[in-house]
Design an enzyme around this catalytic site. Structure first.
Site, PDB file in Angstrom:
ATOM      1  CD  GLU A   1      -3.698  -5.700   4.218  1.00 15.83           C
ATOM      2  OE1 GLU A   1      -4.487  -4.876   4.734  1.00 15.83           O
ATOM      3  OE2 GLU A   1      -2.470  -5.537   4.167  1.00 15.83           O
TER       4      GLU A   1
ATOM      5  CD  GLU B   1      -3.000  -0.905   2.320  1.00 16.46           C
ATOM      6  OE1 GLU B   1      -2.891   0.049   3.119  1.00 16.46           O
ATOM      7  OE2 GLU B   1      -3.964  -1.678   2.342  1.00 16.46           O
TER       8      GLU B   1
HETATM    9  C1  BGP Z   1      -4.212  -1.854   5.641  1.00 15.97           C
HETATM   10  C2  BGP Z   1      -2.850  -2.301   6.133  1.00 15.97           C
HETATM   11  C3  BGP Z   1      -2.879  -3.353   7.182  1.00 15.97           C
HETATM   12  C4  BGP Z   1      -4.052  -3.312   8.123  1.00 15.97           C
HETATM   13  C5  BGP Z   1      -5.359  -2.893   7.477  1.00 15.97           C
HETATM   14  C6  BGP Z   1      -6.456  -2.531   8.444  1.00 15.97           C
HETATM   15  O1  BGP Z   1      -4.130  -0.547   5.196  1.00 15.97           O
HETATM   16  O2  BGP Z   1      -2.089  -2.779   5.053  1.00 15.97           O
HETATM   17  O3  BGP Z   1      -1.635  -3.359   7.800  1.00 15.97           O
HETATM   18  O4  BGP Z   1      -3.772  -2.727   9.319  1.00 15.97           O
HETATM   19  O5  BGP Z   1      -5.215  -1.828   6.600  1.00 15.97           O
HETATM   20  O6  BGP Z   1      -6.294  -1.183   8.827  1.00 15.97           O
HETATM   21  P1  BGP Z   1      -6.343  -0.697  10.303  1.00 15.97           P
HETATM   22  O7  BGP Z   1      -5.515  -1.690  11.078  1.00 15.97           O
HETATM   23  O8  BGP Z   1      -5.763   0.662  10.318  1.00 15.97           O
HETATM   24  O9  BGP Z   1      -7.789  -0.720  10.693  1.00 15.97           O
END
Ligand code: BGP
Length: 465
Positions: free
Chosen positions: A373, A166
């Site tokens: 993800e 990302e």
């Molecule tokens: C993405 C990231 C992850 C993860 C996910 C959920 O942007 O790649 O590392 O954390 O988001 O986001 P958050 O944990 O901020 O809710």
């Protein structure tokens, strides 16, 4: 069975080093920018917590691999912590840090679980940040050397590599909203860092090809589709701009080796267009990925009237708090009045994943895609020893249906990695926002399989549902 997936479809879960490993000082690991940021700015992290312990995966990885196997996962997406291998970013290899990943990849191989490895999931060695970070070409060179080391050390067991996780979200928050380290609010720097990071990606791909390594290399992008919030033409323009700045600026160079002309012109108008060297252009043009990793959580809805620049991320999980994102004169995101939202203000919209996969496929018809993800943050609780996370099961089911539709429409989606394997350090959200198939007790670090873990195991076993 209503939704049968193609033979060999990867049923996975994902994590990132900083979010699960803990053991930040163990065996010679150097500090990353996130270690320092969390220590220095507890007020910016929900609960003032740090990733110092996280899930203690560094010491408990064997148990975690056992759980993956027991629960039917066929793939595991993880990241390597650069500062474990090179504590100051470059210099000599820290053998003890490398030994951890040898142990982990051995365990995964023995369990028959395919590792999908991301080289950079935001944990830049602090020493490099202090020498100018991504804006210093030495950082790019150090990244390529680190990548080459990983290919050489682990390439016998790892056949799926992603350079960056990302870049858009990292740069947006690091250099524009100021929410993530280095917490700048400088659009010109954000654009400069974006081309440096994309250049680092391209050069790592080049090094992979030149090294003749086996396997495949790609990148993981966060790609939230942007829809106009109304039928007004100015909102359509706003949506196109937002999509250009947040998505296409990263997706186009990765897929086609060039930058989107409309956004380049916009940056020229704002006098923040980047300076590219001929080698930058050539490296990008040559660095065609073998696959694209797609991270999807929610869509955006854009309107044109944005009087001021403002950002707010709901990190409390209090439903009354809305996320705000507006760039003066360009676009502002608004809530979907008929949308369903999580407690952290993220819209639940599976159709967005279908749109995304379909669009990428139209742009690059044969490129294999992975959903690297997708998941939902919930304030899960243990009741009578069990975690009944029906909302997560519903979320994953609906998104898998969208993936299935995309596959049926001809999109080569090869696997799905649920975020996340474990409840982990959720960046600014600390530990309250839980994503795991496994609940992690914050006091004992005991792993408790949630209802979703049992459900996902059945899906993986049956290759559908
Ligand atoms: C993405 C990231 C992850 C993860 C996910 C959920 O942007 O790649 O590392 O954390 O988001 O986001 P958050 O944990 O901020 O809710």
């Amino acid at each position: 069975m209503e939704y049968r997936f193609p033979e060999g479809f990867v049923w996975g879960a994902a994590t990132a080093a900083l979010q699960v490993e803990g053991a930040l000082d163990a065996d010679g690991r150097g500090p990353s920018v996130w270690d320092v940021f969390c220590r220095e700015h507890p007020e910016r992290i929900f609960g003032g917590v740090t990733p110092a312990v996280a899930c203690d995966h560094y010491h408990r990885f064997a148990e975690d691999v056992r759980l993956m196997k027991e629960f039917g996962l066929t793939g595991y997406r993880l990241s390597i912590a650069w500062p474990r291998l090179f504590p100051t970013g470059d210099g000599p290899l820290n053998e003890a840090g490398a030994a951890f990943y040898h142990r982990l990849f051995d365990a995964l191989t023995a369990a028959g679980i395919e590792p999908h490895v991301t080289l950079f999931h935001w944990d830049l060695p602090q020493a490099l940040a202090e020498r100018g970070g991504w804006e210093n070409p030495a950082t790019v060179a150090a990244f390529v050397a680190y990548a080459q080391t990983c290919f050489r050390l682990f390439g016998d067991r790892v056949r799926r590599w992603a350079t960056f996780n990302e870049p858009s979200w990292m740069i947006l928050n690091g250099w524009l909203t100021g929410l993530h380290p280095p917490a700048w609010r400088d659009p010109a720097a954000a654009v400069r860092v974006s081309t440096a990071v994309l250049g680092a990606h391209a050069r790592a791909v080049r090094a992979f090809r030149e090294g003749g390594h086996l396997g495949a290399i790609g990148i993981v992008l966060n790609l939230s589709p942007v829809y106009p919030a109304t039928e007004r033409p100015e909102d359509a323009t706003a949506a196109q701009r937002a999509d250009g700045i947040l998505n296409r600026w990263f997706r186009r160079p990765v897929l086609h080796g060039s930058f989107p002309e409309d956004i380049w012109a916009l940056y020229e108008d704002c006098r923040i267009a980047p300076a590219l060297t001929p080698d930058d252009r050539q490296a990008l043009a040559e660095a065609r990925p073998d696959f694209l990793g797609v991270n999807y959580y929610y869509p955006h809805h854009a309107v044109a009237d944005a009087a001021e620049t403002s950002f707010h991320l709901n990190i409390t999980g209090d439903r009354r708090e809305d996320c705000v994102f507006a760039l003066a004169g360009l676009f502002r995101f608004v809530k979907n009045p008929t949308g369903r939202y999580t407690d952290w203000g993220w819209e639940i919209y599976p159709e967005g994943l279908y749109d995304l996969l379909k669009n990428i496929n139209e742009e690059r018809p044969d490129l294999p895609l992975f959903v690297t993800e997708n998941g939902i943050g919930l304030a899960d609780r243990v009741v009578d020893g069990r975690v009944d996370d029906q909302a997560r099961i519903a979320f994953v089911r609906e998104h898998l249906q969208a993936v299935h539709r995309a596959i049926a429409a001809g999109v080569p989606v090869r696997g799905y990695f649920l975020w996340s394997l474990l409840d982990n350090f959720s960046w600014l959200n600390g530990y309250r926002k839980r994503y795991g198939l496994f609940f992690v007790d914050r006091l004992t670090l005991r792993r408790i399989p949630k209802a979703s873990a049992f459900w996902y195991r059945e899906v993986a076993r049956a290759n559908g549902f």
